[in-house]
Design an enzyme around this catalytic site. Structure first.
Site, short mmCIF file in Angstrom:
data_model
loop_
_atom_site.label_atom_id
_atom_site.label_comp_id
_atom_site.label_asym_id
_atom_site.label_seq_id
_atom_site.Cartn_x
_atom_site.Cartn_y
_atom_site.Cartn_z
N SER A 266 -1.39 -1.12 2.28
CA SER A 266 -2.39 -2.10 1.86
C SER A 266 -2.09 -3.46 2.50
O SER A 266 -2.08 -3.56 3.73
CB SER A 266 -2.43 -2.16 0.34
OG SER A 266 -3.57 -2.85 -0.12
N ASP B 150 -10.08 6.53 -1.10
CA ASP B 150 -9.62 5.16 -1.33
C ASP B 150 -10.82 4.24 -1.51
O ASP B 150 -11.59 4.00 -0.58
CB ASP B 150 -8.76 4.70 -0.15
CG ASP B 150 -8.02 3.40 -0.41
OD1 ASP B 150 -8.41 2.67 -1.34
OD2 ASP B 150 -7.06 3.12 0.32
N HIS C 237 -6.20 4.94 -3.21
CA HIS C 237 -5.42 3.84 -2.64
C HIS C 237 -3.92 4.01 -2.91
O HIS C 237 -3.09 3.58 -2.10
CB HIS C 237 -5.91 2.51 -3.21
CG HIS C 237 -5.41 1.31 -2.48
ND1 HIS C 237 -5.74 1.05 -1.17
CD2 HIS C 237 -4.59 0.28 -2.86
CE1 HIS C 237 -5.17 -0.07 -0.77
NE2 HIS C 237 -4.45 -0.55 -1.78
#
Length: 288
Positions: free
Chosen positions: A96, A221, A249
Site C-alpha cells: 500500500s 482489493d 487489500h
C-alpha cells in the site's frame, strides 16, 4: 524495537540478523511493522533471509512528526536505514503506502537495491480513493471516530475479499479485531494520509526505474484496485505482475502462504534469470 537516528528523527526497526540476503519490509498507512511479524517475517527468516522491518515515521515508537512530512522524507528514511545497517544490494518489500515508498526508493537509489516487491502498488489514486482519504483526514481532525461496529464493518468491506467475508466465523474474527482498536487517527497517521493527498500521477517517472520489480495485485482489493497495480507494472521496464485471487487489500494476511511463496520465489531467483516469474501451482492466481 531498536531505534536509530535517521534523517534527524528516531526510526524504530526490528532486525532478525543473520548472514542471509537482507530484505527490508515497509508497511502501509497507519500500521506498525509488527503486522509483518504475523506471517511474512517468520516465512522469510525460515527461508534464510535477514529480515528488517521498520515503523515508518508517523508510527510510534518512530517519531510521529505531527506537523507533516513528504514522500521524499519517507523514502529517505528507508535509504537512511539501509545505510545505517551498512547494507547494499538490499531487497525491499512494501504494501500500500509502503509499496509506493519502495517503488519511489527504486527510482531514487537503485545503487542500494537488488530488487523490489510492491504489494497493492499504485502510481496514482482515483477519485474514490482520494475521497476516502479526505474523509479519513476529516475524521482525524474531528477526533470523533464512528461507532466501533460500524467502523469494523466498513474496514472489512474496504480491506477484505468477499471470499473471506463469506466465511461467517472468519468474518466475525476480523470484525472483532477491527473493533478492538478505538478508531482514533493519530497525528502521525494523519500526516501519512496527507501524503496520499499531495501525490500526483507518477507513471511517467516510473518509466525510469531500472531495477527488477515484482508487482502483486489483489483481485478483490477495494482500497487499491488491481488495475492501479497493473498500471505500475505496465510502465516500469521489465516489471512483472501477479494477481492473487480471492484476496483484498490485506491479501498478505488473508492469503499469507500464497503471498509468501511469491515473495520468496522472486527473491531466490537468480538476478540473471530471464522469463516470467514461476508461480507455484497451488497458488490461486487470477490470470490477466
Amino acid at each position: 524495537m531498536i531505534t536509530a537516528q535517521i534523517n534527524g528523527i528516531r526510526i524504530a526497526y526490528e532486525d532478525t540478523g543473520g548472514p542471509g540476503h537482507t530484505v527490508l519490509l515497509v508497511m502501509g498507512t497507519g500500521s506498525p511493522a509488527r503486522v509483518w511479524e504475523v506471517h511474512q517475517v517468520p516465512a522469510l527468516k525460515a527461508a534464510g533471509f535477514r529480515v528488517v522491518s521498520m515503523n515508518n515515521r508517523g508510527i510510534p515508537p518512530s517519531d510521529e512528526c505531527p506537523h507533516g512530512f513528504t514522500m521524499d522524507d519517507m523514502v529517505n528514511d528507508v535509504v537512511g536505514l539501509i545505510e545505517h545497517l551498512g547494507c547494499d544490494n538490499v531487497s525491499l518489500v512494501g504494501t500500500s503506502l509502503g509499496a509506493r515508498i519502495v517503488v519511489e526508493a527504486a527510482l531514487a537509489r537503485p545503487d542500494l537495491l537488488s530488487r523490489v516487491i510492491a504489494l497493492a502498488a499504485h502510481a496514482r489514486l482515483e477519485p474514490l480513493q482520494q475521497a476516502m482519504t479526505r474523509g479519513e483526514i476529516e475524521l482525524a481532525e474531528q477526533a470523533c471516530p464512528p461507532p466501533a461496529d460500524y467502523r469494523a464493518a466498513v474496514m472489512a468491506l474496504q480491506y477484505l475479499s468477499p471470499a473471506t467475508l463469506r466465511d461467517e466465523g472468519l468474518a466475525q474474527d476480523w470484525l472483532d479485531m477491527f473493533a478492538f482498536d478505538d478508531g482514533r487517527i493519530s497525528a502521525g497517521h494523519k500526516a501519512q494520509l496527507q501524503i496520499s493527498q499531495s501525490l500526483g500521477d507518477r507513471r511517467p517517472a516510473y518509466r525510469n526505474i531500472s531495477i527488477p520489480l515484482l508487482v502483486v495485485g489483489f483481485s478483490d482489493d477495494a482500497a487499491i484496485p488491481p488495475r492501479l497495480s497493473r498500471e505500475v507494472a505496465e510502465v516500469v521496464p521489465g516489471a512483472e505482475y501477479v494477481e492473487i485471487a480471492d484476496a483484498g487489500h490485506f491479501g498478505y494476511l488473508e492469503k499469507p502462504a500464497e503471498v509468501n511463496r511469491l515473495i520468496i520465489n522472486y527473491l531466490r531467483r537468480s538476478f540473471a534469470a530471464t522469463g516470467a516469474i514461476e508461480v507455484p501451482e497451488d497458488i490461486r492466481v487470477r490470470h490477466v
